[in-house]
Design a protein around this motif. Sequence first.
Motif, PDB file in Angstrom:
ATOM      1  N   VAL A  92       0.830  -1.205   0.000  1.00 46.02           N
ATOM      2  CA  VAL A  92       0.000   0.000   0.000  1.00 46.02           C
ATOM      3  C   VAL A  92       0.867   1.258   0.000  1.00 46.02           C
ATOM      4  O   VAL A  92       0.522   2.262  -0.626  1.00 46.02           O
ATOM      5  CB  VAL A  92      -0.954  -0.021   1.208  1.00 46.02           C
ATOM      6  N   GLU A  95       1.818   1.981  -3.420  1.00 50.98           N
ATOM      7  CA  GLU A  95       0.686   2.556  -4.158  1.00 50.98           C
ATOM      8  C   GLU A  95       0.507   4.028  -3.826  1.00 50.98           C
ATOM      9  O   GLU A  95       0.237   4.847  -4.713  1.00 50.98           O
ATOM     10  CB  GLU A  95      -0.590   1.782  -3.830  1.00 50.98           C
ATOM     11  N   ASP A  98       2.926   6.397  -5.696  1.00 54.40           N
ATOM     12  CA  ASP A  98       2.664   6.672  -7.116  1.00 54.40           C
ATOM     13  C   ASP A  98       1.304   6.070  -7.473  1.00 54.40           C
ATOM     14  O   ASP A  98       1.213   4.971  -8.031  1.00 54.40           O
ATOM     15  CB  ASP A  98       3.778   6.073  -7.986  1.00 54.40           C
ATOM     16  N   MET A  99       0.246   6.773  -7.147  1.00 55.67           N
ATOM     17  CA  MET A  99      -1.109   6.272  -7.380  1.00 55.67           C
ATOM     18  C   MET A  99      -1.416   6.030  -8.860  1.00 55.67           C
ATOM     19  O   MET A  99      -1.974   4.989  -9.201  1.00 55.67           O
ATOM     20  CB  MET A  99      -2.130   7.245  -6.787  1.00 55.67           C
ATOM     21  N   PHE A 102       0.383   2.551  -9.850  1.00 54.76           N
ATOM     22  CA  PHE A 102       0.077   1.277  -9.191  1.00 54.76           C
ATOM     23  C   PHE A 102      -1.409   1.036  -8.931  1.00 54.76           C
ATOM     24  O   PHE A 102      -1.815  -0.107  -8.775  1.00 54.76           O
ATOM     25  CB  PHE A 102       0.823   1.187  -7.848  1.00 54.76           C
ATOM     26  N   GLN A 103      -2.212   2.094  -8.886  1.00 56.65           N
ATOM     27  CA  GLN A 103      -3.613   1.883  -8.539  1.00 56.65           C
ATOM     28  C   GLN A 103      -4.362   1.012  -9.549  1.00 56.65           C
ATOM     29  O   GLN A 103      -5.189   0.179  -9.151  1.00 56.65           O
ATOM     30  CB  GLN A 103      -4.309   3.251  -8.395  1.00 56.65           C
ATOM     31  N   TRP A 106      -4.952  -2.810  -8.860  1.00 61.65           N
ATOM     32  CA  TRP A 106      -6.002  -3.286  -7.958  1.00 61.65           C
ATOM     33  C   TRP A 106      -7.361  -3.365  -8.648  1.00 61.65           C
ATOM     34  O   TRP A 106      -8.324  -3.854  -8.063  1.00 61.65           O
ATOM     35  CB  TRP A 106      -6.109  -2.347  -6.750  1.00 61.65           C
ATOM     36  N   GLN A 117      -8.645   9.352  -3.811  1.00 64.25           N
ATOM     37  CA  GLN A 117      -8.062   8.019  -3.939  1.00 64.25           C
ATOM     38  C   GLN A 117      -7.090   7.744  -2.794  1.00 64.25           C
ATOM     39  O   GLN A 117      -7.113   6.676  -2.183  1.00 64.25           O
ATOM     40  CB  GLN A 117      -7.340   7.898  -5.286  1.00 64.25           C
ATOM     41  N   LYS A 118      -6.239   8.720  -2.486  1.00 64.95           N
ATOM     42  CA  LYS A 118      -5.292   8.527  -1.394  1.00 64.95           C
ATOM     43  C   LYS A 118      -5.999   8.436  -0.052  1.00 64.95           C
ATOM     44  O   LYS A 118      -5.588   7.660   0.823  1.00 64.95           O
ATOM     45  CB  LYS A 118      -4.280   9.673  -1.383  1.00 64.95           C
ATOM     46  N   VAL A 121      -7.321   4.891   0.315  1.00 68.98           N
ATOM     47  CA  VAL A 121      -6.269   3.929   0.666  1.00 68.98           C
ATOM     48  C   VAL A 121      -5.839   4.110   2.115  1.00 68.98           C
ATOM     49  O   VAL A 121      -5.625   3.134   2.849  1.00 68.98           O
ATOM     50  CB  VAL A 121      -5.066   4.090  -0.297  1.00 68.98           C
TER      51      VAL A 121
END
Length: 243
Positions: A92, A95, A98-99, A102-103, A106, A117-118, A121
Amino acid sequence: MARRAGRVLGLVGVVAVALTVVLLSPFVLEALSGSKGVDWNRLSQIGAAYGFTSAIVSALALAGVAVSLVVQNRQARAEQVQGIRSYYLELVRLELDDMPLFQPVWGDTDIVDPHEQKRHVYADLMMNYAWMGFELGTIREGLLRDMLAGMFAGEAGRHYWSRAHTSWIPSTSASRVGRRFLAIVGEEHARAVASGPPTRSTVASRPPAAPSAGASPALRTSVGALIGLGAGLALGSLLRSRR
């Protein structure tokens, strides 16, 4: 966990002392009576009276060993779970760093805003922390409810649980502790929703800054160097042609 292990060790120690006293009691009685050459056959008959006590002590010792094994097994299980969750935490973190990269691994998401988004997470990390602490007993129900009340007071926490609660059911409902955890989270979420609208986040996504109209100093320096180099080459070629 440490207190339980201490109780088990204390119980084993008491049982060991009691068994030692039972085994040495005939010799102690002989020393106190001051008589020698006692008939051991008679003592054996008297010692048979200790059979019931000895059986109880042996049963207690066996129970202490069984409880110790159970505690060790739970501790080993907790260490395995902690290791897996630590590995998940590292994933995580990657992720979060660097969203955009890597996002998508998922799966697709309906969350468009990068800040949201952050927050989603991060809320998942907080919920996993609460679950692990509640499962291991380091986070009691009162503390868990306080954490959840603060989390669900905001818009991000409510949105997270609305999206993720269905994915928590298969992984936690298999145990009694997991079902209790889900029930507490559901109660606190419902209480927060009934209390009124959530606190909205004031942090909004900022569009990337537009490039300035003027050239940057580095660009101007590079262009000047290229012009000077071209002029030098042209001058050198002209001088060689005149020779």
